[in-house]
Design a protein around this motif. Structure first.
Motif, mmCIF file in Angstrom:
data_model
loop_
_atom_site.group_PDB
_atom_site.id
_atom_site.type_symbol
_atom_site.label_atom_id
_atom_site.label_comp_id
_atom_site.label_asym_id
_atom_site.label_seq_id
_atom_site.Cartn_x
_atom_site.Cartn_y
_atom_site.Cartn_z
ATOM 1 N N ARG A 146 7.744 7.363 5.397
ATOM 2 C CA ARG A 146 7.172 6.430 4.421
ATOM 3 C C ARG A 146 6.876 7.201 3.138
ATOM 4 O O ARG A 146 5.930 7.994 3.091
ATOM 5 N N HIS A 147 7.711 6.957 2.127
ATOM 6 C CA HIS A 147 7.598 7.660 0.844
ATOM 7 C C HIS A 147 7.008 6.717 -0.200
ATOM 8 O O HIS A 147 7.596 5.661 -0.477
ATOM 9 N N PRO A 148 5.886 7.048 -0.826
ATOM 10 C CA PRO A 148 5.278 6.142 -1.806
ATOM 11 C C PRO A 148 6.128 5.906 -3.052
ATOM 12 O O PRO A 148 5.877 4.959 -3.780
ATOM 13 N N ALA A 166 7.294 1.185 1.852
ATOM 14 C CA ALA A 166 7.522 2.611 1.601
ATOM 15 C C ALA A 166 8.478 3.239 2.607
ATOM 16 O O ALA A 166 8.880 4.394 2.445
ATOM 17 N N ASP A 194 2.976 14.003 0.234
ATOM 18 C CA ASP A 194 2.588 12.616 -0.013
ATOM 19 C C ASP A 194 3.350 11.641 0.869
ATOM 20 O O ASP A 194 3.287 10.424 0.673
ATOM 21 N N THR A 195 4.049 12.162 1.871
ATOM 22 C CA THR A 195 4.839 11.343 2.779
ATOM 23 C C THR A 195 4.163 11.257 4.140
ATOM 24 O O THR A 195 3.612 12.243 4.634
ATOM 25 N N SER A 236 0.837 -1.200 0.000
ATOM 26 C CA SER A 236 0.000 0.000 0.000
ATOM 27 C C SER A 236 0.876 1.256 0.000
ATOM 28 O O SER A 236 2.080 1.193 0.285
ATOM 29 N N LYS A 237 0.288 2.362 -0.312
ATOM 30 C CA LYS A 237 1.011 3.621 -0.531
ATOM 31 C C LYS A 237 1.965 3.964 0.610
ATOM 32 O O LYS A 237 3.071 4.472 0.387
ATOM 33 N N HIS A 238 1.543 3.715 1.845
ATOM 34 C CA HIS A 238 2.385 4.027 3.002
ATOM 35 C C HIS A 238 2.629 2.786 3.865
ATOM 36 O O HIS A 238 2.769 2.885 5.082
#
Length: 297
Positions: free
Chosen positions: A141-143, A58, A124-125, A52-54
């Motif tokens: 957590r960087h996507p 990530a 976005d972090t 997932s994104k985070h």
């Protein structure tokens, strides 16, 4: 939101598998095609949550806080911790969002409980502020992290009904505080173990100390076996167990044994299994060593 280091494996096995008779012998699924299809759906869902994104893929760093203010790569501000908890000092151009509220200049996160965490959103972090093993940490957590972007799924053994067992749950008189090591050298975790699960494999009685799962009444076991370091991750795997039945019956579906985050990244603080959970047999089921296991860039 906070991502624990024993993540929700969502492994409850229920009526859909048709498992077992409560005898401690391997369970017999009613329909092999349904069994395999349910496993495929579960594994896709598990990997989707991991990626997932985070999610954990990530994470770009694991930073340990101290009373002295520190700056970290990919994380705005200067960070410190002390008796009153974690504090960040931001410059005039930077804004975090914490619990839906905009934060500027100085923000006190307060004292974070063990295995707890607070997320600070920066563009976005997501910056996870947490406590693990008694130490305050920061994990960005960087996507766009390459580990996440390149993820293609976790290798696993093909699902096989012979690795589904019924067993019994034996509750301890009182929950036992159990200290275990961690994937980070020198770190320890303490969990309350409410009991153990017992099952039979090839005529041999085996048992696993169990910790509380995330769903009410459910259990989680951490283990290694004779495949660890060969085809499966050396340090640990986990298995979720649905709440025991009224007579203590449990279902152990080792096809759903999963890696913890430390199998993918060095930026996790995952617990190691208790010594008694090192099985002397080969559990040739569940997830294998990830493709990603190697130096972290």
């Amino acid at each position: 939101m906070s991502v624990h280091d024993i993540p929700d494996s969502r492994t409850g096995t229920g009526a859909g598998t048709g498992t077992g008779t409560g005898t401690g012998s391997p369970g017999v699924p009613g329909d092999p095609e349904v069994f395999a299809a349910e496993w495929e759906e579960w594994h896709r869902d598990k990997d989707a949550r991991l990626a997932s994104k985070h999610g954990f893929l990530a994470v770009t760093g694991l930073h340990w806080l101290s009373p002295a203010p520190q700056s970290f790569p990919g994380v705005p501000g200067t960070w410190s911790t002390g008796p009153e908890g974690v504090v960040v000092e931001l410059d005039d151009e930077t804004e975090f969002v914490v619990d839906g509220e905009a934060v500027r200049k100085r923000h006190a996160f307060g004292v974070i409980p063990e295995r707890g965490g607070i997320d600070a959103v920066w563009g976005d972090t997501v910056i996870e502020v947490a406590k693990r093993g008694g130490h305050d940490i920061v994990r960005p957590r960087h996507p766009a992290h390459p580990l996440l972007v390149a993820f293609t799924g976790t290798p696993a053994y093909a699902p096989d009904p012979r690795w589904v067992f019924t067993g019994r749950y034996e509750a301890f008189d009182e929950p036992r505080p159990t200290t275990v090591g961690a994937s980070v050298e020198g770190l320890q975790h303490v969990y309350d173990a409410p009991g153990r699960v017992v099952f039979h494999l090839d005529g041999q009685e085996l048992s696993l100390t169990a910790f509380n799962g995330q769903a009410p009444g459910s259990l989680t076991v951490l283990f290694t076996d004779a495949t660890s370091g060969v085809t499966t991750y050396a340090a640990n795997r986990q298995l979720g167990v649905a709440a025991p039945g009224p007579d203590g019956t449990v279902v152990l579906d080792f096809n759903r044994a999963t890696n913890l985050p430390c199998a993918y990244t060095d930026f996790a603080t995952c617990p190691l299994p208790p010594a008694e959970n090192r099985l002397p047999v080969a559990i040739e089921a569940g997830e294998k060593i990830p493709h990603e296991r190697g130096p972290v860039s």
